[in-house]
Scaffold this motif. Structure first.
Motif, PDB file in Angstrom:
ATOM      1  N   HIS A 177       0.802  -1.225   0.000  1.00 37.55           N
ATOM      2  CA  HIS A 177       0.000   0.000   0.000  1.00 37.55           C
ATOM      3  C   HIS A 177       0.833   1.272   0.000  1.00 37.55           C
ATOM      4  CE1 HIS A 177      -3.911  -1.845   0.159  1.00 37.55           C
ATOM      5  NE2 HIS A 177      -3.499  -2.645   1.107  1.00 37.55           N
ATOM      6  N   PHE A 178       2.027   1.214   0.575  1.00 34.75           N
ATOM      7  CA  PHE A 178       2.871   2.402   0.601  1.00 34.75           C
ATOM      8  C   PHE A 178       3.840   2.450  -0.579  1.00 34.75           C
ATOM      9  CE2 PHE A 178       1.378   2.618   4.937  1.00 34.75           C
ATOM     10  CZ  PHE A 178       1.317   3.968   5.191  1.00 34.75           C
ATOM     11  N   GLY A 179       3.786   1.436  -1.449  1.00 36.52           N
ATOM     12  CA  GLY A 179       4.650   1.419  -2.621  1.00 36.52           C
ATOM     13  C   GLY A 179       6.117   1.238  -2.274  1.00 36.52           C
ATOM     14  N   LYS A 180       6.387   0.388  -1.285  1.00 36.42           N
ATOM     15  CA  LYS A 180       7.769   0.139  -0.852  1.00 36.42           C
ATOM     16  C   LYS A 180       8.089  -1.337  -1.059  1.00 36.42           C
ATOM     17  CE  LYS A 180       7.991   3.831   2.518  1.00 36.42           C
ATOM     18  NZ  LYS A 180       8.889   4.651   1.746  1.00 36.42           N
ATOM     19  N   GLU A 181       9.367  -1.634  -1.189  1.00 37.04           N
ATOM     20  CA  GLU A 181       9.778  -3.033  -1.255  1.00 37.04           C
ATOM     21  C   GLU A 181       9.623  -3.637   0.136  1.00 37.04           C
ATOM     22  OE1 GLU A 181      13.492  -4.001  -3.159  1.00 37.04           O
ATOM     23  OE2 GLU A 181      13.432  -2.124  -4.290  1.00 37.04           O
ATOM     24  N   HIS A 182       9.161  -4.882   0.183  1.00 34.08           N
ATOM     25  CA  HIS A 182       8.940  -5.523   1.470  1.00 34.08           C
ATOM     26  C   HIS A 182      10.239  -5.623   2.269  1.00 34.08           C
ATOM     27  CE1 HIS A 182       7.749  -9.054   4.153  1.00 34.08           C
ATOM     28  NE2 HIS A 182       7.003  -8.030   4.537  1.00 34.08           N
ATOM     29  N   LYS A 183      11.357  -5.847   1.594  1.00 36.79           N
ATOM     30  CA  LYS A 183      12.626  -5.965   2.324  1.00 36.79           C
ATOM     31  C   LYS A 183      12.983  -4.645   3.019  1.00 36.79           C
ATOM     32  CE  LYS A 183      15.628  -5.017  -1.640  1.00 36.79           C
ATOM     33  NZ  LYS A 183      16.657  -5.572  -2.518  1.00 36.79           N
ATOM     34  N   VAL A 184      12.566  -3.528   2.447  1.00 34.71           N
ATOM     35  CA  VAL A 184      12.822  -2.222   3.068  1.00 34.71           C
ATOM     36  C   VAL A 184      11.952  -2.065   4.319  1.00 34.71           C
ATOM     37  CG1 VAL A 184      12.631   0.287   2.741  1.00 34.71           C
ATOM     38  CG2 VAL A 184      13.530  -1.157   0.902  1.00 34.71           C
ATOM     39  N   VAL A 185      10.701  -2.487   4.220  1.00 38.04           N
ATOM     40  CA  VAL A 185       9.803  -2.425   5.374  1.00 38.04           C
ATOM     41  C   VAL A 185      10.321  -3.345   6.480  1.00 38.04           C
ATOM     42  CG1 VAL A 185       7.447  -2.916   6.181  1.00 38.04           C
ATOM     43  CG2 VAL A 185       7.800  -1.767   3.979  1.00 38.04           C
ATOM     44  N   LEU A 186      10.773  -4.553   6.124  1.00 36.59           N
ATOM     45  CA  LEU A 186      11.340  -5.482   7.115  1.00 36.59           C
ATOM     46  C   LEU A 186      12.552  -4.864   7.811  1.00 36.59           C
ATOM     47  CD1 LEU A 186      11.183  -8.921   5.251  1.00 36.59           C
ATOM     48  CD2 LEU A 186       9.752  -8.150   7.152  1.00 36.59           C
ATOM     49  N   ARG A 187      13.430  -4.246   7.029  1.00 35.74           N
ATOM     50  CA  ARG A 187      14.628  -3.629   7.595  1.00 35.74           C
ATOM     51  C   ARG A 187      14.243  -2.516   8.583  1.00 35.74           C
ATOM     52  NH1 ARG A 187      17.552  -2.090   3.099  1.00 35.74           N
ATOM     53  NH2 ARG A 187      16.510  -0.083   3.108  1.00 35.74           N
ATOM     54  N   THR A 188      13.261  -1.711   8.214  1.00 34.77           N
ATOM     55  CA  THR A 188      12.821  -0.620   9.092  1.00 34.77           C
ATOM     56  C   THR A 188      12.243  -1.173  10.392  1.00 34.77           C
ATOM     57  OG1 THR A 188      12.333   0.726   7.141  1.00 34.77           O
ATOM     58  CG2 THR A 188      11.375   1.436   9.236  1.00 34.77           C
ATOM     59  N   ILE A 189      11.438  -2.220  10.302  1.00 39.85           N
ATOM     60  CA  ILE A 189      10.874  -2.843  11.509  1.00 39.85           C
ATOM     61  C   ILE A 189      11.989  -3.379  12.393  1.00 39.85           C
ATOM     62  CG2 ILE A 189       9.502  -4.792  12.379  1.00 39.85           C
ATOM     63  CD1 ILE A 189       7.685  -4.397   9.894  1.00 39.85           C
ATOM     64  N   ARG A 190      12.953  -4.041  11.805  1.00 41.24           N
ATOM     65  CA  ARG A 190      14.066  -4.603  12.594  1.00 41.24           C
ATOM     66  C   ARG A 190      14.878  -3.499  13.264  1.00 41.24           C
ATOM     67  NH1 ARG A 190      14.726  -8.875   7.896  1.00 41.24           N
ATOM     68  NH2 ARG A 190      13.418 -10.520   8.771  1.00 41.24           N
ATOM     69  N   GLU A 191      15.025  -2.365  12.588  1.00 41.26           N
ATOM     70  CA  GLU A 191      15.721  -1.225  13.201  1.00 41.26           C
ATOM     71  C   GLU A 191      14.941  -0.705  14.406  1.00 41.26           C
ATOM     72  OE1 GLU A 191      16.180   1.532   9.967  1.00 41.26           O
ATOM     73  OE2 GLU A 191      17.812   0.389   9.057  1.00 41.26           O
ATOM     74  N   ILE A 192      13.628  -0.635  14.269  1.00 44.87           N
ATOM     75  CA  ILE A 192      12.787  -0.201  15.390  1.00 44.87           C
ATOM     76  C   ILE A 192      12.958  -1.169  16.552  1.00 44.87           C
ATOM     77  CG2 ILE A 192      10.392   0.035  16.193  1.00 44.87           C
ATOM     78  CD1 ILE A 192       9.722   1.054  13.325  1.00 44.87           C
ATOM     79  N   LEU A 193      12.932  -2.463  16.265  1.00 49.25           N
ATOM     80  CA  LEU A 193      13.051  -3.470  17.319  1.00 49.25           C
ATOM     81  C   LEU A 193      14.408  -3.409  18.007  1.00 49.25           C
ATOM     82  CD1 LEU A 193      11.238  -6.438  15.550  1.00 49.25           C
ATOM     83  CD2 LEU A 193      10.438  -5.176  17.557  1.00 49.25           C
ATOM     84  N   LEU A 194      15.457  -3.121  17.255  1.00 50.29           N
ATOM     85  CA  LEU A 194      16.785  -3.001  17.852  1.00 50.29           C
ATOM     86  C   LEU A 194      16.905  -1.762  18.733  1.00 50.29           C
ATOM     87  CD1 LEU A 194      19.187  -4.077  14.953  1.00 50.29           C
ATOM     88  CD2 LEU A 194      18.827  -5.238  17.143  1.00 50.29           C
ATOM     89  N   GLU A 195      16.327  -0.664  18.285  1.00 47.25           N
ATOM     90  CA  GLU A 195      16.446   0.594  19.014  1.00 47.25           C
ATOM     91  C   GLU A 195      15.512   0.681  20.211  1.00 47.25           C
ATOM     92  OE1 GLU A 195      16.172   4.037  16.481  1.00 47.25           O
ATOM     93  OE2 GLU A 195      17.405   3.084  14.949  1.00 47.25           O
ATOM     94  N   GLN A 196      14.342   0.086  20.099  1.00 51.10           N
ATOM     95  CA  GLN A 196      13.337   0.194  21.152  1.00 51.10           C
ATOM     96  C   GLN A 196      12.952  -1.195  21.645  1.00 51.10           C
ATOM     97  OE1 GLN A 196      12.191   3.044  22.484  1.00 51.10           O
ATOM     98  NE2 GLN A 196      13.634   4.113  21.170  1.00 51.10           N
ATOM     99  N   ASN A 197      13.538  -1.609  22.726  1.00 54.51           N
ATOM    100  CA  ASN A 197      13.268  -2.939  23.266  1.00 54.51           C
ATOM    101  C   ASN A 197      11.789  -3.128  23.582  1.00 54.51           C
ATOM    102  OD1 ASN A 197      13.918  -5.514  24.125  1.00 54.51           O
ATOM    103  ND2 ASN A 197      14.275  -4.862  26.226  1.00 54.51           N
ATOM    104  N   CYS A 198      11.113  -2.058  24.013  1.00 57.15           N
ATOM    105  CA  CYS A 198       9.695  -2.170  24.369  1.00 57.15           C
ATOM    106  C   CYS A 198       8.812  -2.382  23.142  1.00 57.15           C
ATOM    107  CB  CYS A 198       9.246  -0.929  25.128  1.00 57.15           C
ATOM    108  SG  CYS A 198       9.298   0.577  24.145  1.00 57.15           S
ATOM    109  N   ALA A 199       9.345  -2.199  21.941  1.00 56.02           N
ATOM    110  CA  ALA A 199       8.550  -2.341  20.720  1.00 56.02           C
ATOM    111  C   ALA A 199       8.233  -3.801  20.404  1.00 56.02           C
ATOM    112  CB  ALA A 199       9.271  -1.691  19.540  1.00 56.02           C
ATOM    113  N   ASN A 200       8.836  -4.740  21.097  1.00 61.80           N
ATOM    114  CA  ASN A 200       8.581  -6.162  20.833  1.00 61.80           C
ATOM    115  C   ASN A 200       7.108  -6.522  20.968  1.00 61.80           C
ATOM    116  OD1 ASN A 200      11.225  -6.864  20.250  1.00 61.80           O
ATOM    117  ND2 ASN A 200      11.731  -7.174  22.403  1.00 61.80           N
TER     118      ASN A 200
END
Length: 161
Positions: free
Chosen positions: A22-45
């Motif tokens: 829906h946002f016109g992005k490659e899924h691998k880019v979205v996955l990478r962004t999510i993983r960055e969020i998870l690494l930076e914010q432990n509470c995001a799990n």
């Protein structure tokens, strides 16, 4: 068009695959962004749940996320198209939540457990009773009423008249 949000395991979620589409992005880019969020914010799990799907005999990852996970992820997306989709997702989450509340109330509220109360001849419900029914705290209900500009009369202590 495919629903923007779905219910899985009694939770309202959206998949990283749908967000990418829906946002016109490659899924691998979205996955990478999510993983960055998870690494930076432990509470995001608690906002993201990793899953996998089969594609050409391979197991590929994707994430299911709740409203908070979506918000964290989508805040980083920019542009006019991104803003339009953010608004659509917010609306879809709100509609799904309202639907679930109505279904919950219809299935779980036993009318015989609710005692009819009146104030000056008008049927009323106390904030406390309402909070219990919708599983919210009293403060958030009062804030919501004020935020929406809804008229209400607050009675701190209920005494039948």
């Amino acid at each position: 068009m495919k629903k923007l949000v779905v219910i899985q395991n009694n939770k309202i979620v959206v998949s990283s695959k749908d967000i990418a589409e829906h946002f016109g992005k490659e899924h691998k880019v979205v996955l990478r962004t999510i993983r960055e969020i998870l690494l930076e914010q432990n509470c995001a799990n608690e906002f993201f749940q990793e899953k996998s799907y089969s594609y050409n005999g391979r197991h590929l990852p994707f994430y299911l996320m709740n409203r908070d996970g979506f918000s964290l992820l989508a805040m980083g997306f920019t542009g006019k198209k991104a803003l339009q989709w953010k608004l659509k997702y917010i609306q879809a989450f709100n509609e799904m939540e309202e639907t679930l509340k109505q279904v919950y109330l219809e299935e779980n509220v036993n009318p015989s457990e609710l005692h009819c109360k009146t104030y000056k001849g008008v049927p009323v419900i106390t904030i406390g009773d309402f909070a219990e029914i919708v599983k919210k705290n009293r403060t958030s209900i009062l804030w919501h009423l004020k935020d929406k500009g809804l008229s209400y009369q607050l009675l701190e202590k209920f005494a039948p008249f």
